[in-house]
Design a protein around this motif. Structure first.
Motif, PDB file in Angstrom:
ATOM      1  N   LEU A 342       0.755  -1.159  -0.009  1.00  0.00           N
ATOM      2  CA  LEU A 342       0.065   0.027  -0.088  1.00  0.00           C
ATOM      3  C   LEU A 342       0.973   1.260  -0.013  1.00  0.00           C
ATOM      4  O   LEU A 342       1.637   1.385   0.719  1.00  0.00           O
ATOM      5  CB  LEU A 342      -0.974  -0.030   1.168  1.00  0.00           C
ATOM      6  N   SER A 343       0.567   2.274  -0.991  1.00  0.00           N
ATOM      7  CA  SER A 343       1.196   3.561  -0.904  1.00  0.00           C
ATOM      8  C   SER A 343       0.375   4.457  -0.388  1.00  0.00           C
ATOM      9  O   SER A 343      -0.237   5.307  -1.107  1.00  0.00           O
ATOM     10  CB  SER A 343       1.902   3.566  -2.268  1.00  0.00           C
ATOM     11  N   ILE A 344       0.290   4.522   0.934  1.00  0.00           N
ATOM     12  CA  ILE A 344      -0.523   5.712   1.723  1.00  0.00           C
ATOM     13  C   ILE A 344       0.020   6.318   2.791  1.00  0.00           C
ATOM     14  O   ILE A 344       1.227   5.751   3.377  1.00  0.00           O
ATOM     15  CB  ILE A 344      -1.806   5.140   2.210  1.00  0.00           C
ATOM     16  N   VAL A 431      -6.938   4.848   3.248  1.00  0.00           N
ATOM     17  CA  VAL A 431      -6.102   5.887   2.869  1.00  0.00           C
ATOM     18  C   VAL A 431      -5.035   6.643   3.544  1.00  0.00           C
ATOM     19  O   VAL A 431      -4.142   7.435   3.007  1.00  0.00           O
ATOM     20  CB  VAL A 431      -7.097   7.018   2.410  1.00  0.00           C
ATOM     21  N   GLU A 432      -4.869   6.081   4.845  1.00  0.00           N
ATOM     22  CA  GLU A 432      -3.885   6.747   5.796  1.00  0.00           C
ATOM     23  C   GLU A 432      -4.195   5.874   7.102  1.00  0.00           C
ATOM     24  O   GLU A 432      -4.928   5.575   7.259  1.00  0.00           O
ATOM     25  CB  GLU A 432      -4.087   8.252   6.071  1.00  0.00           C
TER      26      GLU A 432
END
Length: 550
Positions: A342-344, A431-432
Motif C-alpha cells: 500500500l502506498s499511503i 487511505v492513511e
C-alpha cells in the motif's frame, strides 16, 4: 513425562482386542495404548487421565455401541481433549453417517471394517493423524525463547521466520512479562538489542538475521555439493511439487528458499478446497507434508536467497546471497509472489508495528479481544478473516469492489456470512494510517466519505507482486514482472530473437533454454495452490525432455 495415549473403544471384546494388538504393534513404542468397552467407560477413563495430567493423542471408536454411539462419544471427547484426533470405525452400511459426522462431530477420519491388512488399511491413516497431532502437540516447553516487544518489525520477522519453519518457541514481551525482564537481567540484554533469541544451551542471539537463525536451528545454509541436476528457486507449492517429482525420478535436486517452505500459501490458515482433504488443512501443514515427502526422496533444501542466475555453455549457475554459486543442468523458478504494498501516508513506519502484509499468523494470539482490519477480497483475505475471528473481538474486511463474489470462493463467502464478528465493507479502502510507536487508527474512504477508526492491527492482501527483478534480461517478463514461458514467448506469432534453439520452447520453459517456471510467478497462471502444484509436477516432465537431448 508419560507417553501420550491412544484410546480404542469397542463393545465387542474380540474386535477391541484385535484393534489394541494392531495399535501396540505399530505405536506401542511411542504411545500408551488403552482400551474401553463402551462410550461411558471411555469418558470415565478420560476423567482419570485428566486428573493425572495425561494427554490423549487419538480416539479410535466403533460406531455401533449400546448406550452411546461412536459419534456421540467422539463429540464428548472433543470437549475433554479438543486437540486429540478422532477416528471412527464403521461397518460399510454406516459410511453415510460417518461422512455426515465429519462435519457435525468434527471427526477427522473414518475407517470401514475390516481393516485387514492394517499395513494398508489402518496404519497409513493413523500415521497421518498422529503426525498431524504431534506437530500441534506442545509438551512442557524446554526450547527457544524469543524476547521482543510486540510493536517491532524485527521482532515480528524473527517470530514469523521461526513459525513458518515450524520451530517451536515461547514469545515473551518485556512490556507484559516479568519472566522476560528477569531473563534480560540474567543474560545482560539491553532493550536496544532486542529481539533476543535464547537457546536451551544457555547461548543467545541478539537481533539475528535469517541466516544466523537458520544456522542455529539446524537449517542448511550451504549446499552440500557444487553441482546438481535440478535447482529449484523457491519452495512454494510449485517448487515443492517439482522437488518431489524431480527427486523421486532420479534428479539430484536442490531447493533454494530464503524463508520457509510453503511460500504465500504456507501462511494460509485454512485451505478447504484442496483435493483429498475434506476437513481442510493449513498452508503450513501442506508445506510440511510436501517438505517431508521431498526430503524422503533425497531433495536437499537450502536456506538462502538467490540473487542472480547466469548461463554458461550447457550449465546454469545460481548465485546465492552469501556470494557462493551452485551449478545445475536445469533450473526452475518458483519464487511465487508477494502482496503488493500500500502506498499511503504513514504505512512504512508502521509496517511490523501493527501493519502486516499477509496473514501474519504469528500475530493472531496478540489480537485477542481487539478490533482488527483486513484489506482485500480474495481467498487469502477470507481465510485470514476466518482465522482471526477466533481471537479478535471484531474483524472488518475492507473491500474495494462491490462484493466478494468476483474474487472469493463460495465456501469462504458463506463461512464469512455465518461468522457474527466479521463485517464486510464494500467500496471501501484505507487511505492513511496513524500512530507513534504502533498503529493506533486508520482513515477509511467509502462512498459516504472518510472516517477515522481505531485499530490495533491492519492486515493487507491486495494482489500479487512478482519478485523477479534479480533475474537476467534474457528471461523475458511481462510489463508487471511475471515470467513468460512456452507459447507466451511468441510476439505476433514469432519467437523472440534471444531464443537460439532450433525448436519451440517447452510449455513451461522460459526464454532461456533449460530454465523453467511454475506457479504464481508465471505469466497467466491460476493463483491457486493446486494449480501451482500441477505446474511444478509437469515441469519436471519437460525437464526430462530437455535433458534427453544431450
Amino acid at each position: 513425562m508419560s507417553k501420550p495415549v491412544i484410546l480404542a473403544i469397542d463393545d465387542d471384546v474380540s474386535v477391541l482386542e484385535a484393534v489394541v494388538q494392531d495399535l501396540r504393534r505399530r505405536y506401542g513404542a511411542n504411545y500408551r495404548i488403552m482400551r474401553a468397552a463402551s462410550g461411558h467407560a471411555a469418558i470415565d477413563t478420560c476423567a482419570q487421565l485428566q486428573q493425572r495430567g495425561d494427554v490423549v493423542a487419538l480416539f479410535l471408536s466403533d460406531q455401533r455401541m449400546p448406550g452411546m454411539s461412536g459419534v456421540e462419544l467422539l463429540e464428548r471427547a472433543q470437549t475433554l481433549y479438543p486437540n486429540a484426533k478422532r477416528a471412527l470405525l464403521t461397518a460399510y452400511a454406516d459410511t453415510e453417517a460417518a461422512i455426515r459426522a465429519i462435519n457435525t462431530a468434527k471427526i477427522h477420519y473414518y475407517l470401514t471394517k475390516p481393516w485387514d491388512p492394517p499395513e494398508e488399511m489402518l496404519y497409513p491413516v493413523l500415521d497421518d493423524l498422529l503426525e498431524s497431532w504431534s506437530h500441534g502437540y506442545k509438551p512442557p516447553f524446554e526450547g527457544l525463547k524469543v524476547i521482543g516487544p510486540r510493536w517491532s518489525l524485527r521482532d515480528h520477522q524473527v517470530r514469523d521466520f521461526l513459525s513458518r519453519n515450524q520451530v517451536p518457541y515461547v514469545w515473551l514481551d518485556p512490556e507484559k512479562s516479568d519472566e522476560a525482564i528477569g531473563l534480560m537481567e540474567r543474560y545482560k540484554i539491553d532493550e536496544k538489542r532486542l529481539p533476543a533469541v535464547l537457546f536451551p544451551d544457555g547461548t543467545s542471539l541478539m537481533q539475528p538475521s535469517h541466516t544466523e537463525l537458520a544456522d542455529r536451528i539446524g537449517l542448511r545454509t550451504q549446499a552440500q555439493d557444487e553441482f546438481y541436476d535440478l535447482a529449484i528457486i523457491g519452495a512454494g507449492p510449485a517448487g515443492l511439487a517439482a522437488a518431489v517429482y524431480g527427486a523421486s525420478e532420479g534428479l539430484k535436486t536442490l531447493v533454494i528458499e530464503p524463508e520457509a517452505p510453503g511460500g504465500q500459501a504456507g501462511s494460509s490458515s485454512r485451505i478447504e478446497n484442496y483435493l483429498g482433504f475434506p476437513s481442510g488443512l493449513s498452508g503450513a501443514d501442506l508445506a510440511r507434508r510436501a517438505y517431508v515427502q521431498a526430503s524422503r526422496f533425497g531433495a536437499e533444501f537450502l536456506t538462502q536467497r538467490a540473487t542472480s542466475l547466469r548461463m554458461k555453455n550447457d550449465y546454469r549457475y545460481v548465485v546465492l546471497g552469501d556470494g557462493r554459486e551452485v551449478a545445475c543442468r536445469v533450473a526452475m523458478i518458483g519464487v511465487g509472489v508477494d502482496y503488493r504494498r500500500l502506498s499511503i501516508p504513514g504505512i512504512d513506519q508502521l509496517t511490523g508495528a501493527g501493519v502486516y502484509y499477509g496473514a501474519a499468523m504469528t500475530e493472531a494470539l496478540s489480537c485477542r479481544d481487539e478490533e482488527i482490519f483486513l484489506v482485500g477480497g480474495a481467498n487469502s483475505a477470507g481465510q485470514a478473516a476466518m482465522h482471526f475471528a477466533k481471537y479478535a473481538r471484531k474483524v472488518t474486511m475492507l473491500v474495494r469492489g462491490e462484493s466478494l463474489e468476483k474474487s472469493m470462493s463460495k465456501y469462504l463467502i458463506d463461512q464469512i456470512a455465518d461468522t457474527p464478528n466479521i463485517d464486510v465493507e464494500t467500496h471501501s479502502q484505507v487511505v492513511e494510517v496513524f500512530g507513534e510507536q504502533r498503529l493506533e487508527c486508520i482513515r477509511v474512504r467509502n462512498p459516504q466519505g472518510e472516517t477515522q477508526r481505531q485499530a490495533s492491527a491492519l492486515f493487507i492482501f491486495i494482489g500479487a507482486a512478482p519478485q523477479t527483478e534479480w533475474l537476467p534480461d534474457t528471461i523475458m517478463r511481462d510489463p508487471y514482472g511475471f515470467i513468460l514461458s512456452g507459447p507466451d514467448l511468441r510476439i505476433e506469432g514469432r519467437l523472440p530473437r534471444i531464443w537460439k534453439e532450433d525448436r519451440d520452447p517447452y510449455l513451461l520453459e522460459t526464454s532461456t533454454p533449460g530454465v523453467f517456471v511454475a506457479g504464481d510467478v508465471r505469466h497467466g497462471s491460476v493463483k491457486r495452490a493446486a494449480s501451482a502444484v500441477g505446474e511444478g509436477s509437469i515441469a519436471v516432465q519437460f525437464m526430462h525432455q530437455y535433458l534427453a537431448r544431450f
